[in-house]
Design an enzyme around this catalytic site. Sequence first.
Site, PDB file in Angstrom:
ATOM      1  CE  LYS A 279      75.867  20.089 -54.489  1.00  0.00           C
ATOM      2  NZ  LYS A 279      75.841  21.182 -54.699  1.00  0.00           N
TER       3      LYS A 279
ATOM      4  CB  SER B 132      73.394  23.338 -55.513  1.00  0.00           C
ATOM      5  OG  SER B 132      73.432  23.011 -54.286  1.00  0.00           O
TER       6      SER B 132
END
Length: 103
Positions: free
Chosen positions: A50, A7
């Site tokens: 996140k 990611s």
Amino acid sequence: IPKDGPSAGISLLSSVLSVLTGRQINGDFAMTGELNLQGKVLPIGGLKEKILAAKQHGLCNVILPKLNQKDLTTLKKVAEGMNIFLVDDVKEVLNHVLMPKLV
């Protein structure tokens, strides 16, 4: 094939291109997204965490994979007050984060 850390793909590429082009990265953005070899931004996991991390660090501009858009429907409260930029190609990422070159 499962892998750790994919990611960070768009972040890593942005950093490398910043160095190679001499263009600074706009520090007002948080970003996450896996990147394939064709430059497509792929979905990631841990979206809630996140977004919360970006918020905790005072960032309100977040670049996310467009393929994670469906996940945002359950995170409206978490993403409240955030500017979410959904991207599906690395060129879109770079247009947001690479600053004009200083002369």
